[in-house]
Design a protein around this motif. Structure first.
Motif, mmCIF file in Angstrom:
data_model
loop_
_atom_site.group_PDB
_atom_site.id
_atom_site.type_symbol
_atom_site.label_atom_id
_atom_site.label_comp_id
_atom_site.label_asym_id
_atom_site.label_seq_id
_atom_site.Cartn_x
_atom_site.Cartn_y
_atom_site.Cartn_z
ATOM 1 N N ARG A 30 0.711 -1.185 0.089
ATOM 2 C CA ARG A 30 0.017 -0.049 0.125
ATOM 3 C C ARG A 30 0.905 1.341 0.044
ATOM 4 N NH1 ARG A 30 -5.421 -0.695 -1.630
ATOM 5 N NH2 ARG A 30 -6.032 -2.749 -0.476
ATOM 6 N N THR A 31 1.996 1.174 -0.186
ATOM 7 C CA THR A 31 3.029 2.224 -0.402
ATOM 8 C C THR A 31 3.630 2.586 -1.687
ATOM 9 O OG1 THR A 31 3.916 1.313 1.587
ATOM 10 C CG2 THR A 31 5.266 2.922 0.744
ATOM 11 N N GLY A 32 3.325 3.907 -2.049
ATOM 12 C CA GLY A 32 3.936 4.500 -3.098
ATOM 13 C C GLY A 32 5.360 4.695 -3.081
ATOM 14 N N MET A 33 6.116 4.447 -4.282
ATOM 15 C CA MET A 33 7.538 4.465 -4.064
ATOM 16 C C MET A 33 8.014 5.261 -5.281
ATOM 17 S SD MET A 33 8.286 2.094 -1.719
ATOM 18 C CE MET A 33 10.179 1.703 -2.263
ATOM 19 N N TRP A 52 1.033 2.787 -5.372
ATOM 20 C CA TRP A 52 0.949 1.693 -4.501
ATOM 21 C C TRP A 52 0.818 0.477 -5.427
ATOM 22 C CZ3 TRP A 52 -3.083 -1.649 -3.913
ATOM 23 C CH2 TRP A 52 -4.331 -0.945 -4.294
ATOM 24 N N SER A 53 -0.245 0.235 -6.367
ATOM 25 C CA SER A 53 -0.611 -0.698 -6.944
ATOM 26 C C SER A 53 0.265 -0.785 -8.189
ATOM 27 C CB SER A 53 -2.049 -0.432 -7.636
ATOM 28 O OG SER A 53 -1.797 0.627 -8.669
ATOM 29 N N GLY A 54 0.986 0.422 -8.529
ATOM 30 C CA GLY A 54 2.127 0.111 -9.646
ATOM 31 C C GLY A 54 1.520 0.414 -11.031
ATOM 32 N N GLY A 55 -0.074 0.879 -11.044
ATOM 33 C CA GLY A 55 -0.606 1.081 -12.086
ATOM 34 C C GLY A 55 -0.584 2.647 -12.516
ATOM 35 N N SER A 56 0.164 3.444 -11.759
ATOM 36 C CA SER A 56 0.227 5.074 -12.220
ATOM 37 C C SER A 56 1.902 5.059 -12.054
ATOM 38 C CB SER A 56 -0.570 5.865 -11.601
ATOM 39 O OG SER A 56 -2.039 5.440 -12.171
ATOM 40 N N THR A 57 2.245 5.888 -12.743
ATOM 41 C CA THR A 57 3.599 6.665 -12.427
ATOM 42 C C THR A 57 4.058 8.047 -13.101
ATOM 43 O OG1 THR A 57 4.337 5.820 -14.995
ATOM 44 C CG2 THR A 57 4.623 4.269 -13.284
ATOM 45 N N ARG A 58 4.845 8.659 -12.610
ATOM 46 C CA ARG A 58 5.142 9.736 -12.828
ATOM 47 C C ARG A 58 6.710 10.072 -12.940
ATOM 48 N NH1 ARG A 58 3.705 15.437 -9.073
ATOM 49 N NH2 ARG A 58 4.812 16.813 -10.434
ATOM 50 N N TYR A 59 7.100 11.045 -13.936
ATOM 51 C CA TYR A 59 8.563 11.167 -14.244
ATOM 52 C C TYR A 59 8.706 12.689 -14.130
ATOM 53 C CZ TYR A 59 8.604 6.358 -15.514
ATOM 54 O OH TYR A 59 8.497 4.870 -15.589
ATOM 55 N N ALA A 60 10.008 12.989 -13.731
ATOM 56 C CA ALA A 60 10.387 14.369 -14.025
ATOM 57 C C ALA A 60 10.819 14.385 -15.524
ATOM 58 C CB ALA A 60 12.000 14.375 -13.368
ATOM 59 N N ASP A 61 10.702 15.777 -16.036
ATOM 60 C CA ASP A 61 10.875 15.825 -17.470
ATOM 61 C C ASP A 61 12.091 15.449 -18.088
ATOM 62 O OD1 ASP A 61 8.605 19.040 -17.683
ATOM 63 O OD2 ASP A 61 8.212 17.018 -17.552
ATOM 64 N N SER A 62 13.168 15.942 -17.255
ATOM 65 C CA SER A 62 14.569 15.482 -17.526
ATOM 66 C C SER A 62 14.791 13.968 -17.884
ATOM 67 C CB SER A 62 15.539 16.044 -16.464
ATOM 68 O OG SER A 62 15.164 15.358 -15.303
ATOM 69 N N VAL A 63 13.935 13.118 -17.418
ATOM 70 C CA VAL A 63 14.192 11.655 -17.350
ATOM 71 C C VAL A 63 13.160 10.954 -18.260
ATOM 72 C CG1 VAL A 63 15.440 11.720 -15.300
ATOM 73 C CG2 VAL A 63 13.135 10.940 -15.412
ATOM 74 N N LYS A 64 12.002 11.631 -18.768
ATOM 75 C CA LYS A 64 11.033 10.959 -19.404
ATOM 76 C C LYS A 64 11.348 10.482 -20.794
ATOM 77 C CE LYS A 64 7.055 13.564 -18.083
ATOM 78 N NZ LYS A 64 5.799 14.719 -18.312
#
Length: 124
Positions: A30-33, A52-64
């Protein structure tokens, strides 16, 4: 939640590295990482986060487009696959975790747990 990061090292520009972070604690599923990094003389900055589910992600623009974050709840592990590395990626990388429901929206302010850093050095 306790975090143990590994996988840093030295790589040439254009190369790849994979960072892993293993968590202990019954709430991992249940933990976002996520991952942050801090280059010499700079403030720590957000790199990537996963829900926490692994279903959503987010990235910094510099690494997308170059970095991919994934989570394996069965193994209590989050991984950051880094490709097309360049010298600007040189930093100490920190694993982070959060129980906040708005973790992806505000990773900088909702991180509740930190792992020790692992050094990533990209040579030109």
């Amino acid at each position: 939640v306790q975090l143990q990061a590994s996988g840093g090292g030295l790589v040439q520009a254009g190369g790849s590295l994979r960072l892993s972070c293993t968590a202990s604690g019954r709430t991992f599923s249940r933990t976002g990482m996520g991952w942050f990094r801090q280059a010499p003389g700079k403030e720590r900055e957000f790199v990537a986060a996963i829900s926490w589910s692994g279903g959503s992600t987010r990235y910094a623009d510099s690494v997308k487009g170059r970095f991919t974050i994934s989570k394996d709840n069965a193994r209590n592990t989050v991984t950051l696959q880094m490709t097309s590395l360049n010298p600007d990626d040189t930093a100490v990388y920190y694993c982070a975790a959060s129980l906040a429901i708005d973790w992806l929206a505000r990773p900088e302010s909702t991180t509740g747990y930190w792992g020790q850093g692992t050094q990533v050095t990209v040579s030109s």
